[in-house]
Motif scaffolding. Sequence first.
Motif, mmCIF file in Angstrom:
data_model
loop_
_atom_site.group_PDB
_atom_site.id
_atom_site.type_symbol
_atom_site.label_atom_id
_atom_site.label_comp_id
_atom_site.label_asym_id
_atom_site.label_seq_id
_atom_site.Cartn_x
_atom_site.Cartn_y
_atom_site.Cartn_z
ATOM 1 N N ILE A 261 -5.260 -2.060 5.665
ATOM 2 C CA ILE A 261 -4.353 -2.077 4.517
ATOM 3 C C ILE A 261 -4.013 -3.526 4.147
ATOM 4 C CG2 ILE A 261 -3.362 0.219 4.916
ATOM 5 C CD1 ILE A 261 -0.982 -1.133 6.286
ATOM 6 N N ARG B 262 -8.333 -4.945 0.459
ATOM 7 C CA ARG B 262 -8.151 -4.004 -0.655
ATOM 8 C C ARG B 262 -8.567 -4.639 -1.975
ATOM 9 N NH1 ARG B 262 -2.247 -3.774 0.037
ATOM 10 N NH2 ARG B 262 -2.246 -2.481 -1.846
ATOM 11 N N PRO C 164 0.826 -1.216 0.000
ATOM 12 C CA PRO C 164 0.000 0.000 0.000
ATOM 13 C C PRO C 164 0.859 1.264 0.000
ATOM 14 C CG PRO C 164 -0.016 -1.026 2.160
ATOM 15 C CD PRO C 164 0.654 -1.999 1.241
ATOM 16 N N ASP D 141 -5.191 1.546 -1.850
ATOM 17 C CA ASP D 141 -4.081 1.468 -0.899
ATOM 18 C C ASP D 141 -4.574 1.275 0.533
ATOM 19 O OD1 ASP D 141 -1.767 2.064 -2.719
ATOM 20 O OD2 ASP D 141 -2.991 3.846 -3.079
ATOM 21 N N THR E 225 -2.371 8.228 -3.325
ATOM 22 C CA THR E 225 -2.951 7.204 -2.461
ATOM 23 C C THR E 225 -4.435 7.086 -2.770
ATOM 24 O OG1 THR E 225 -1.369 7.603 -0.671
ATOM 25 C CG2 THR E 225 -3.480 6.606 -0.068
#
Length: 628
Positions: free
Chosen positions: A145, A150, A126, A175, A222
Amino acid sequence: MSNINQSSENENFEEQQKKKNLNDNTTSIKLLPLEKSRTTDKTFKKSVKSAVPKNRQEVLKWNGWGYKDSKFVYKDGAICFTGNRYPIGELVLPYFTEWAETKLNINFSKKRNAQPLPSPDKYPKPKISDEVLEKFKQVGLSTSIEGIDRLVRAHGHTLHDIATLRESFFNRIPDIVVWPNGHDQVVQIVHIAKEHNLAIIPFGGGTSVSGAVSCPSNEERTIVSLDTSQMNSLLSLDKENLVATFEAGIIGQDLERELHEQGYTSGHEPDSYEFSSLGGWVATRASGMKKNIYGNIEDLLVHVKMVTPTGVLQKNCQVPRMSCGPDFNHIVLGSEGTLGVITEVAIKIRPLPKCKKYGSIVFPNFEAGVKCMREVARQRCQPASIRLMDNEQFQFGQTLRPVPGYFGLVLDGLKKMYITKIKGFDPKHMCVTTLLFEGDPKDVEIQEKKIYEIAAQSKGIPAGETNGERGYCLTFVIAYIRDIGLEYNVVSESFETSVPWDRTLSLCRNVKFCIAQECKKLNISHYLLSCRLTQTYDTGCCIYFYFGFNYGSLPDPIHLYEMLEEKARDEIIASGGSISHHHGVGKMRKKWYPSSVSALGVSLYSATKHSLDPDNIFSTNNLIPSRL
């Protein structure tokens, strides 16, 4: 004197709001808080236990549609459906097996197994700073994370998405995943994203079939996946005005369960109803199977609250209609996560119907069925649901039965003899309309009589309640079929459009002819292309296509399918159809968006985007390319 005091109070409130807006960019752009229009006896917050948990992968497939315990499998020489959630659960389906072998040339001895779930070290690291993680922690956010969390929020349910999960990996995944617990935390998330130049992609039920929730591969910032699933409370139930307010993350089956307990329903039932969210319905301008009585989502929507980087967009009161310029609800409807996060939605509700009855009608051909549907719409006597299947889909539906003599099927026993021998219908051309009536028993009886009278004018023959109920319920099972196809060299997908009545038949013929010609060029001989007419309006209808083929040894079958669907979409538009009726635009159909809304329309949308999200925090890349 009281009027002067009231005016003074309003001026003081407005001055306070102006000062507050100068100091807080995430403050609502409303004039009055919504809460002031509610009475305390109608307002509460009831937490809802969802059928889909926070860790979705515990109950749902991570690389396919639906529940983990529900799927089509081939074993002991036949296809069966596992689990007991659906009417065909735990049934052996010999006719479906024969159909798959004959129609699609499936060889069940050659199975393509999906890749296993990636190990933790296989996920991309991430890209997020410790400072941002600390900011999220300070506001009390639940975050993750972890790779699997994800991954399951990096996609929707396009053919491309599921094929990628089975055989490779995405170029870009979020992320971090954040789970806000309500509107205020969403405001904080958006504020942090603006402060630190983060990208946000809202994630609701994850059922998108337009690529709307996939991450843009060229996004360097991000990426925050904002999962709304923990925002699923019932906020108010106004029985006098028939309005219910929910947090936007609640999924359809949970929403209806809560309303049913109070004796009410929203009546909104899309095919994805089990897993899609209320916020997602608004964001994609969704439509449900019972829209004839209850309306599409734009008809149900009373009030919506959306957090944007420049403020919270909402109306200042909850009234049935206002004449004060453009309706800003329509800024939110169909915005597909490009402008902000929908946090709260007020919708119309109705008392539960006293009577619910299914029905079905057999027609000699598709043309006769369309003629009947048009007349029903013309006379505005549509039941809750009325859907017409073409012959290909009708024949397919007949295969989803376990044994001969399955009660109620159109082509079983004496019914087949009556329809084919006495009435002269050809099974290779006949089609079926399924019906659902809801309401007061007397009204249902009158409506039912009217529908069958109209059908008789087009040589339609009543085919019983069982066929209608089976046809309606099997809608929820069809999405599972694509997964077993991918195991045996078959790629398939659905796509839809809306079209004026006078172009309905020609559009269906043109699209089928176009695909047939393209398949012939590619030497694809085993394929299915069927359609059904699912929603009717005064001026037109929705046509839903199902297309799948056995790609044999042809390379890159996913790209091949996408190329063929693009040809079909070009033909749809050339034949007078829209780019979408209810699936939305996303990334897959944005090629046709400018021509659909005009250059000025694109400019107007772009101006709205710039006003609400000037830094492109909501970098979904849907509708039109985002500015990176």
